[in-house]
Design an enzyme around this catalytic site. Structure first.
Site, mmCIF file in Angstrom:
data_model
loop_
_atom_site.group_PDB
_atom_site.id
_atom_site.type_symbol
_atom_site.label_atom_id
_atom_site.label_comp_id
_atom_site.label_asym_id
_atom_site.label_seq_id
_atom_site.Cartn_x
_atom_site.Cartn_y
_atom_site.Cartn_z
ATOM 1 N N GLY A 1 0.561 -0.923 -0.291
ATOM 2 C CA GLY A 1 0.273 -0.349 -0.501
ATOM 3 C C GLY A 1 0.285 1.186 0.111
ATOM 4 O O GLY A 1 0.820 2.560 -0.069
ATOM 5 N N GLY A 2 2.108 1.346 -0.383
ATOM 6 C CA GLY A 2 2.751 2.561 -0.659
ATOM 7 C C GLY A 2 3.922 2.409 0.879
ATOM 8 O O GLY A 2 4.791 3.291 0.420
ATOM 9 N N TYR B 1 14.561 0.962 -9.751
ATOM 10 C CA TYR B 1 13.490 1.689 -9.269
ATOM 11 C C TYR B 1 12.499 2.396 -10.801
ATOM 12 O O TYR B 1 14.456 2.716 -11.168
ATOM 13 C CB TYR B 1 14.026 3.145 -8.163
ATOM 14 N N LEU B 2 11.778 2.445 -11.511
ATOM 15 C CA LEU B 2 11.892 2.946 -12.473
ATOM 16 C C LEU B 2 11.355 4.358 -12.774
ATOM 17 O O LEU B 2 10.908 4.955 -11.535
ATOM 18 C CB LEU B 2 10.067 2.277 -12.903
ATOM 19 N N LYS C 1 -3.062 7.114 -3.112
ATOM 20 C CA LYS C 1 -3.805 7.011 -4.939
ATOM 21 C C LYS C 1 -4.464 8.090 -4.612
ATOM 22 O O LYS C 1 -5.599 8.018 -3.310
ATOM 23 C CB LYS C 1 -4.615 6.406 -5.167
ATOM 24 N N GLU D 1 2.958 -5.725 -6.363
ATOM 25 C CA GLU D 1 1.905 -6.806 -5.521
ATOM 26 C C GLU D 1 0.470 -6.910 -6.334
ATOM 27 O O GLU D 1 -0.239 -6.534 -7.384
ATOM 28 C CB GLU D 1 1.895 -6.301 -4.336
ATOM 29 N N ARG E 1 -8.458 -8.045 -2.226
ATOM 30 C CA ARG E 1 -9.387 -7.709 -1.274
ATOM 31 C C ARG E 1 -10.562 -6.718 -2.368
ATOM 32 O O ARG E 1 -10.082 -6.005 -3.249
ATOM 33 C CB ARG E 1 -9.043 -6.860 0.065
ATOM 34 N N VAL F 1 -10.664 0.746 -2.226
ATOM 35 C CA VAL F 1 -11.144 1.733 -2.658
ATOM 36 C C VAL F 1 -11.518 2.460 -4.069
ATOM 37 O O VAL F 1 -13.135 3.080 -4.613
ATOM 38 C CB VAL F 1 -10.373 2.958 -2.373
#
Lengths: 159, 446
Positions: B164-165, B202-203, B237, B287, B291, B294
């Site tokens: 989740g960042g 790291y893109l 996001k 990832e 679930r 949002v």
């Protein structure tokens, strides 16, 4: 649901059979239906449970409604200072086991830490202690009643 | 089918779940902390149970209280929403032990995808393309340096139990690697209780593109297209769209089918989202979220499918009601996450909403539990609602979004509505030309 359990009746012209109406009303309650309409000997009878719809998006009626559990007072109502609030969700019992006398009655004198009632959750019995010594002024739950967090359980007057 | 579902969440998603249950004729139980006693979903639910004090650990994360609430209400299933216990395998197991259905995937799959290293290994085995990286956990600095040289700087140190960042640190050059590893480990231990880290390339300018999937647990799975969630601030996001402005029909169907096939092999049950970074025409798995997300809403708008209803049906044992060829995409949808924050400083703004007038009209959807007189509690995230618009084309969608934002009134607190209005004035947004760094660069410039 904001639901009032008063049957309402409409009738067509002519006299009606009040026994039939009563029977239908009982049938409504027993079965949990909200409406029954029948045609009988040329007459149509409709018996309906009155369902209140909130006028405007957010009438105060809708607000307090959906509580099958914990209807006896909410956290925002002022409590007597000796009110014992439930620390957990579960089923409250007034006695250590079925048939045994209750832990306390109205008027019982209790010591701090003495068991007032049991709340059962997931097969474990949790003893709920008196927060201070005093006299039981009120017991606010019935034996076997489901309770939620912060629900008032009893009032114990200090002293 | 279930008789009664307990919603183990709060805010807009609890209301979302409540709505799906109502449409299926299923009774609902809302559990809430004392701070949420007046929440809209609590008011609308058939029953409510107060489960604890405001802090999440005392209430929404309190497994014993939630299970006790199931017991006293007789709920036969729990919908965990997103966040809180939605990806807690232990919670799923405990519910199973109590013969209560957890509306989600199996605890095994929750665990599998919850550990980000295992998730990558699984993704690789299932044929999903990966970001080049260490593959497994990094145990010492030498190993890290070797791998980093191999894949090329800059590199990202990521927490295996993160997601989740959260729990990520960049090392742009070799001498930044050691401090990045150290800090990442400390933070990971503090946040997730596990300091295991791994490395990824790291893109530089990737887009975040994710694919929505639906599986029945019996080896059948379909995809419902992708979402572009590149507009992020601190890895959160803010604006999501479907379909992605960057993909054409062929790319969409190709990545969709690759993911659906992987889910079939996995025998995945329920809804899930497979997240990728997309750069230079290539997808890189980062990832999988096991679930509801949002931003599931934009997928619902372009496919016409109610994902929560599908979740509930699948959890009740029904097979997939749709085949891949039944899925059609219509038009374009955009979602803006409206937070109770200052639109420039992002300082949280809890307080009481004095006026609340959400927009309406064709193609406008607002998922929010807010109302005039509602006081936003300071204990939880600042999301007060989602504004979702749908139109036949992306341009029409942008016009509709502008119109809807103009109508949206939320007084009494600060919200990020002005931020979205200002984004609409940006040519890059209008053109759909942005990557995951765009928003932060834009905010830094303003």
């Amino acid at each position: 649901m904001a639901e009032e359990r008063t049957p309402q009746m409409t009738k067509k012209a002519g006299s009606f059979d009040s026994d039939l109406i009563r029977e239908l009303a009982e049938l409504l309650s027993e079965t949990g239906l909200t409406e029954i309409e029948i045609e009988h000997e040329g007459q149509r009878v409709r018996v309906a449970r009155n369902v209140t719809v909130g006028v405007g998006a957010l009438s105060a009626d809708v607000a307090r409604a959906p509580r099958e559990i914990g209807d006896r007072g909410t956290a925002d109502e002022p409590h007597h200072p000796g009110t014992l609030l439930s620390p957990m969700v579960g089923t409250a019992y007034r006695s250590p086991e079925p048939g045994a006398p209750p832990f306390v009655e109205i008027g019982s004198r209790v010591a701090a830490g003495q068991t007032i009632l049991i709340i059962e959750a997931m097969k474990t019995m949790n003893h709920i202690p008196a927060p201070h010594a005093g006299t039981v002024l009120a017991v606010l739950i019935d034996d076997g009643q489901p309770v939620e967090f912060a629900e008032p359980l009893a009032v114990i007057e200090k002293g | 089918m279930f008789d009664k579902i307990l919603i183990a969440n709060r805010g807009e998603i609890a209301l979302r779940i409540e709505r799906a249950c109502k449409e299926l004729g299923i009774a609902t139980v809302a559990v809430h902390s004392t701070a949420d006693a007046d929440a809209m979903h609590v008011r609308l639910a058939d029953e409510s149970v107060c489960i604890g004090a405001p802090p999440a650990k005392d209430s929404y994360l309190n497994i014993p209280q939630i299970v006790a609430a199931c017991e006293i209400t007789g709920a036969d299933a729990v919908h965990p929403g997103y966040g809180f216990l939605a990806e807690n395998a232990r919670f799923a197991e405990i519910l199973e032990e109590h013969e209560i259905t957890f509306i989600g995937p199996s605890p095994e799959h929750v665990k599998l995808m919850g550990n980000k290293i295992q998730a990558k290994e699984t993704a690789k085995a299932l044929g999903l393309p990966l970001v080049p990286g260490s593959g497994g956990a990094i145990t010492d600095l030498q190993e890290a340096q070797a791998i980093a040289s191999d894949i090329g700087y800059p590199v990202l140190v990521k927490a295996a139990s993160g997601g989740g960042g959260r729990g990520m640190k960049v090392a742009h050059v070799e001498n930044e690697l050691e401090p990045a590893l150290a800090t990442a480990r400390i933070e990971a231990k503090a946040s997730f209780g596990d300091d295991t880290v791994y490395l990824e390339k790291y893109l530089a300018h990737p887009r975040h593109i994710e694919v929505q999937v639906l599986g029945d647990g019996e080896g059948n799975a379909i995809h419902l297209g992708e979402r572009d969630c590149s507009l992020q601030r601190r890895h959160q996001k803010l604006w999501e769209e479907a379909p992605s402005p960057a993909l054409n029909v062929n790319e969409r169907m190709r990545i969709g089918e690759t993911v659906a096939k992987a889910m079939r092999e996995l025998r995945y049950r329920g809804v899930g989202t497979v997240e990728f970074l997309y750069e230079g025409g290539e997808f890189y798995f980062i990832e999988m979220n096991t679930r509801l997300q949002v931003e599931h809403t934009v997928t619902e708008m372009i496919t016409g499918i109610d994902l929560v209803i599908e979740q509930i049906r699948i959890a009740a044992g029904a097979p997939l009601s749709l085949k891949q060829e039944d899925i059609r995409f219509h038009g374009h949808a955009i979602e803006c996450r409206i937070n109770a924050e200052d639109p420039r400083t992002f300082r949280p703004s809890p307080g009481t909403i004095t006026h609340f007038h959400p927009p309406g009209g064709l193609g406008v959807r607002v998922d929010s539990g807010a109302y005039a007189g509602y006081t936003i509690p300071p204990y939880y995230d600042s999301l007060i609602g989602k504004l979702i618009v749908h139109a036949r084309t992306r341009n029409e969608c942008l016009m509709r979004l502008k119109r809807a934002l103009g109508e949206f009134v939320v007084d009494g607190i600060d919200t990020t509505i002005p931020l979205f209005k200002s984004l609409l004035a940006e040519p890059d947004i209008a053109d759909g030309q942005y990557d995951i760094h765009w928003l932060e660069s834009h905010l830094a410039r303003s």
